[in-house]
Design a protein around this motif. Sequence first.
Motif, PDB file in Angstrom:
ATOM      1  N   UNK A   1      -6.151   1.509 -12.823  1.00 40.28           N
ATOM      2  CA  UNK A   1      -5.349   0.349 -12.424  1.00 40.28           C
ATOM      3  C   UNK A   1      -3.953   0.348 -13.029  1.00 40.28           C
ATOM      4  N   UNK A   2      -3.866   0.480 -14.359  1.00 44.89           N
ATOM      5  CA  UNK A   2      -2.552   0.449 -14.983  1.00 44.89           C
ATOM      6  C   UNK A   2      -1.692   1.606 -14.476  1.00 44.89           C
ATOM      7  N   UNK A   3      -2.288   2.787 -14.319  1.00 42.81           N
ATOM      8  CA  UNK A   3      -1.551   3.938 -13.811  1.00 42.81           C
ATOM      9  C   UNK A   3      -0.989   3.631 -12.417  1.00 42.81           C
ATOM     10  N   UNK A   4      -1.802   2.981 -11.591  1.00 41.54           N
ATOM     11  CA  UNK A   4      -1.337   2.594 -10.252  1.00 41.54           C
ATOM     12  C   UNK A   4      -0.224   1.568 -10.331  1.00 41.54           C
ATOM     13  N   UNK A   5      -0.390   0.589 -11.227  1.00 40.66           N
ATOM     14  CA  UNK A   5       0.615  -0.465 -11.322  1.00 40.66           C
ATOM     15  C   UNK A   5       1.973   0.055 -11.734  1.00 40.66           C
ATOM     16  N   UNK A   6       2.006   1.042 -12.639  1.00 42.17           N
ATOM     17  CA  UNK A   6       3.291   1.610 -13.057  1.00 42.17           C
ATOM     18  C   UNK A   6       3.938   2.351 -11.896  1.00 42.17           C
ATOM     19  N   UNK A   7       3.163   3.134 -11.161  1.00 45.09           N
ATOM     20  CA  UNK A   7       3.715   3.814  -9.990  1.00 45.09           C
ATOM     21  C   UNK A   7       4.141   2.808  -8.918  1.00 45.09           C
ATOM     22  N   UNK A   8       3.389   1.704  -8.809  1.00 47.94           N
ATOM     23  CA  UNK A   8       3.788   0.667  -7.862  1.00 47.94           C
ATOM     24  C   UNK A   8       5.125   0.066  -8.224  1.00 47.94           C
ATOM     25  N   UNK A   9       5.361  -0.133  -9.529  1.00 48.40           N
ATOM     26  CA  UNK A   9       6.657  -0.643  -9.961  1.00 48.40           C
ATOM     27  C   UNK A   9       7.766   0.322  -9.587  1.00 48.40           C
ATOM     28  N   UNK A  10       7.517   1.613  -9.681  1.00 43.15           N
ATOM     29  CA  UNK A  10       8.535   2.590  -9.288  1.00 43.15           C
ATOM     30  C   UNK A  10       8.854   2.507  -7.805  1.00 43.15           C
ATOM     31  N   UNK A  11       7.817   2.376  -6.979  1.00 44.90           N
ATOM     32  CA  UNK A  11       8.059   2.223  -5.542  1.00 44.90           C
ATOM     33  C   UNK A  11       8.833   0.942  -5.254  1.00 44.90           C
ATOM     34  N   UNK A  12       8.453  -0.138  -5.946  1.00 41.67           N
ATOM     35  CA  UNK A  12       9.114  -1.432  -5.749  1.00 41.67           C
ATOM     36  C   UNK A  12      10.575  -1.382  -6.156  1.00 41.67           C
ATOM     37  N   UNK A  13      10.878  -0.817  -7.323  1.00 40.33           N
ATOM     38  CA  UNK A  13      12.258  -0.808  -7.800  1.00 40.33           C
ATOM     39  C   UNK A  13      13.136   0.086  -6.935  1.00 40.33           C
ATOM     40  N   UNK A  14      12.570   1.168  -6.409  1.00 40.30           N
ATOM     41  CA  UNK A  14      13.341   2.009  -5.489  1.00 40.30           C
ATOM     42  C   UNK A  14      13.680   1.235  -4.223  1.00 40.30           C
TER      43      UNK A  14
END
Length: 861
Positions: free
Chosen positions: A637-650
């Motif tokens: 979950x946390x690993x996904x959330x960090x990658x999700x933040x990267x997609x969001x910020x891009x």
Amino acid sequence: MRASIPNGTGAMGEARQSFIKRAPSKAPNAIDCVHRRLERGTYPIFNGQPNSRPDEAMIRPSPLAGVRILDISEGIAAPFCAKLLGDLGADVVKVERPGTGDETREMGPFPDGPDDRPTRSESSATFFFLNTSKRSVVLDTEATRRREQLAALVQQFDVVVAGETAESLDARGIGYDALRRWNPEVILTTISGFGSFGPHSAYESSHLVSCAVGGWTHLCGLPDREPLQVGGAISETLAGAFATAATQLAVLGRMRHGCGDHIDVSVQQAVLAGAQIPTMLYEYRGIVPERYSSVGAGAGTCCMLPTADGIIGINALTRPQWRMLCEFFGRGDIAENERYRTLSWVTADERVDEIRAAFREALADRTAEELFHQAQGWRVPFGLVPDMAGMFDLPPHRHRGFIVPLDHPVAGTVEVPGIPFRATATAPRPFRPPLLGEHTDAVLGDLPEAPASHTGDDSDGPNPLPLEGVRVLDLSMFFAGPVCAQIAADAGAEVIKFESIQRIDGWRGSASSNANTELPGWESSPYFNWVNRNKRGVTLNLKDPRGVAIIKRMVADADVLIENYTPRVMANFGLDYDTLRDINPRLVMISLSGFGADSPWRDYVAFGMSTEQMAGFTHLTGYPGGEPLFTGTTGGDLFSGVMGANALFAALNHRDRTGEGQHIDFGQVEACSLYVGDAMTAWSLAGVDPGRVGNGHHQYPLQGVYPCRDNRWIAITCKTETHCAALAEMVGDRKIAEAGAGCHDAIAAWTAHRQHLALMADLQAAGIPAGAVMNGPDLLTDPQIAAREGLRLQDRPGLGAKHYPGQPYRFRRAAPPPNERAPLLGEHTSEVLKEYTGLTDDDIAELVIDDVVGTVPIAAR
């Protein structure tokens, strides 16, 4: 096939013996090897990329187009950060040492074929994966005569990424102050094992050491065996992903206020963020759990069992799922048995083994794949446990185009994991890694002759927080989505978290600590209270038309909406992206489902433990020749959330430049697979599945975890012969310098009577990478974490002051991040609805009467 990996002895040799080699040989095709080189210094948007195709990527831009990254790092964590930025469309130039290039060019594994050094350096699987979407220039940054070229390069770039401490860069004359003289708006990202600015900042590190000092190793392994590192190199890739998010935040902030910054990232703190809340378990419940990672250490029932064909992951996080799981196996009697009512999977005992034996018997002759699909029909989140070959064959990966073939002049066609999301406005796509120095002439030839020098001035005061003024509606629950929202909240975004009294966030119930009998259980969950800090809490029943209408009103003025339901749910609410886009075309919506909305498994349930299984983490974790084990982390979950933040910020970067919002269809299993992308590429490029190597390493001559006094442990990595010689001198046994890992017993006898924390300090003083295997109390008193303010103290009503892991990065010039506790259920409902929807007290009272909003779960009445 016979795959080639570097020569060596000891742990490296042991690891080599455990590699599985099954892929057919792939000699490069001469026609496929024809690629034109990049010859211009500006970023080649799709037509200029190697391997570009006439598909949607030719039409839609990359979200980070126009951002320029100078990667002066080596190894894993920092190159992974720069790679992620490049894959998202930034123009990344990698600076490499003359002659040898990045150290990972020598790490392998390598395919069969010519064994000359130039060929091998261009076909290392580790380098290949970590350096996609980059250009390469050769430059000796240590040579004084080349320093002007480096200064001129820095002037041309937005961000510099370095894989070392700030102190190390300062000593080399290329620290943040020097970079600012060359480019006052530059953003510097530094990543190191323990982080800069603390008593341990000069300590040497490794993946094994980071696992030990961050809290993973303490829980990974079996009670009668030594503790384990987590498989792969995911401590490094997790730190790299956090660094990518922080770097993007700095870029977004600079777009708003015009100032650069220095971001410093600690691998130790990244590991702590992903650990099974060791500090919180100790503070909330006085628990220091021991390793028992044949079962998941989370909030529910999790284990892995062999079947007639393959290994199945059995996961039930909530009480209803536990009952369904027992019914699924025809063992409803277990759910009703008083013997198992008080069973804790956090502090497991012999009853866990009894249940595993009963479930194993119930598996009979069924296959893992059969069980996986049947369980999903019951809405129980089972997981497959694929090897590296199986990772490439997962239907969602293939269906969504997550597996990307890259044509390389030396390595041939190599498949790698690519972008873990699909988006409506942008279409990033990786391209092949560069040959050593391939773009030196093109890049350095465009540099100005005499770079200007500026005077750095910090007198302007702190930068505003990078997401100040951004409003986020957080409709997500449990962990992946809330982590994404938490990263935004810590960066200054206004985050409003939505729950309902009909269905509170799952962490409030399933992870309740019952730490204080005066406090309702739904307010005492360490998971919830950690991951939802800096958010305002609202309850809203989205099955009621009035609740949906309120969300639509708030979407009109929002910047971001985050949700992690299965794909059908938002449409059932009437809140699909097309509807919301008509209300607010600038909205960025991210949907973090398990397998993606357009995959054949779109409606399948996924939780952290099943994601950990599906993404290859457990396949790579365990003792050599043993069964796969859970990692001692919070799961995927946390690993996904960090990658999700990267997609969001891009996507926010694209929105801020173009005014265009978008919908991001994000796959959590895809995102987690990126963290072991080097192991996947080892299979694709060289036919090597690293498998489970225990605490070994395929390259280092000596590495292991050794016993200390009072049943504690120490992790030691000797990367070089010099390290081995230093350890041999300390132990007083010269054989260690020669035999490496073959001297495990001699080293263990020497460590056995020493205190683990003191021994870490002694070994580090001798220049040897070492880390004490830390538990919750150790981490709470760790001086490096304290110096970096890595634990945030928050006081919750009825619960008291507790420490929660902060983000593993620090901004040198930004204002201090907020530090507000997580909201009580529905705590801010009235003020938010009045402020943003214009509702009156009478309107809200009516909603309370009708259970559209409230502060007490219906199930608790």
